[in-house]
Design a protein around this motif. Structure first.
Motif, mmCIF file in Angstrom:
data_model
loop_
_atom_site.group_PDB
_atom_site.id
_atom_site.type_symbol
_atom_site.label_atom_id
_atom_site.label_comp_id
_atom_site.label_asym_id
_atom_site.label_seq_id
_atom_site.Cartn_x
_atom_site.Cartn_y
_atom_site.Cartn_z
ATOM 1 N N ARG A 188 0.840 -1.200 0.000
ATOM 2 C CA ARG A 188 0.000 0.000 0.000
ATOM 3 C C ARG A 188 0.873 1.248 0.000
ATOM 4 N NH1 ARG A 188 -4.219 -0.887 4.862
ATOM 5 N NH2 ARG A 188 -3.457 1.212 5.189
ATOM 6 N N ASP A 189 0.292 2.371 -0.382
ATOM 7 C CA ASP A 189 1.049 3.620 -0.419
ATOM 8 C C ASP A 189 1.588 4.031 0.945
ATOM 9 O OD1 ASP A 189 0.772 3.900 -3.138
ATOM 10 O OD2 ASP A 189 -0.954 5.234 -3.004
ATOM 11 N N ASP A 190 0.933 3.578 2.018
ATOM 12 C CA ASP A 190 1.382 3.951 3.361
ATOM 13 C C ASP A 190 2.246 2.862 4.013
ATOM 14 O OD1 ASP A 190 -0.577 2.053 3.939
ATOM 15 O OD2 ASP A 190 -1.339 3.153 5.670
ATOM 16 N N SER A 235 1.456 -1.450 7.443
ATOM 17 C CA SER A 235 0.838 -0.167 7.122
ATOM 18 C C SER A 235 1.196 0.834 8.215
ATOM 19 C CB SER A 235 -0.678 -0.322 7.007
ATOM 20 O OG SER A 235 -1.216 -0.713 8.247
ATOM 21 N N SER A 245 9.847 4.258 4.212
ATOM 22 C CA SER A 245 8.456 4.152 3.750
ATOM 23 C C SER A 245 8.456 3.782 2.272
ATOM 24 C CB SER A 245 7.727 5.481 3.940
ATOM 25 O OG SER A 245 8.252 6.455 3.058
ATOM 26 N N ARG A 246 7.327 3.291 1.808
ATOM 27 C CA ARG A 246 7.208 2.933 0.403
ATOM 28 C C ARG A 246 7.466 4.134 -0.508
ATOM 29 N NH1 ARG A 246 4.136 3.068 -3.924
ATOM 30 N NH2 ARG A 246 3.964 1.222 -5.262
ATOM 31 N N PRO A 247 6.838 5.302 -0.246
ATOM 32 C CA PRO A 247 7.092 6.449 -1.133
ATOM 33 C C PRO A 247 8.557 6.875 -1.159
ATOM 34 C CG PRO A 247 5.144 6.857 0.196
ATOM 35 C CD PRO A 247 5.791 5.608 0.731
#
Length: 82
Positions: A14-16, A30, A47-49
């Motif tokens: 997930r983005d978060d 998450s 984090s993923r981003p």
């Protein structure tokens, strides 16, 4: 500690999503999970981003690139005291 599977799970998550270490073990969770046990107080690695941004098109990463990313994340975790 941090494997290619962790890096891939983070990039596909997930983005978060966050890569964290708890009691010497890496987990992809998450961001809202970090407020609850067993992840409260976990050492946040990335984090993923923050990971995906510099990599560009993450859907086409080679196995070598994924291995390099995992190695760098593992070295970062070690430097942070995980």
């Amino acid at each position: 500690m941090i494997s290619e599977a962790h890096a891939q799970a983070l990039l596909e998550g997930r983005d978060d999503a966050e890569l964290v270490v708890v009691e010497g073990r890496a987990h992809v969770v998450s961001a809202d999970s970090l407020e609850r046990e067993p992840y409260r107080g976990a050492l946040r690695i990335v984090s993923r981003p923050d990971l995906a941004g510099p990599l560009g098109d993450i859907r086409s990463l080679s196995a070598d690139t994924l291995a390099e990313v995992a190695g760098r994340l593992d070295a970062t975790a070690t430097r942070l005291g995980a």
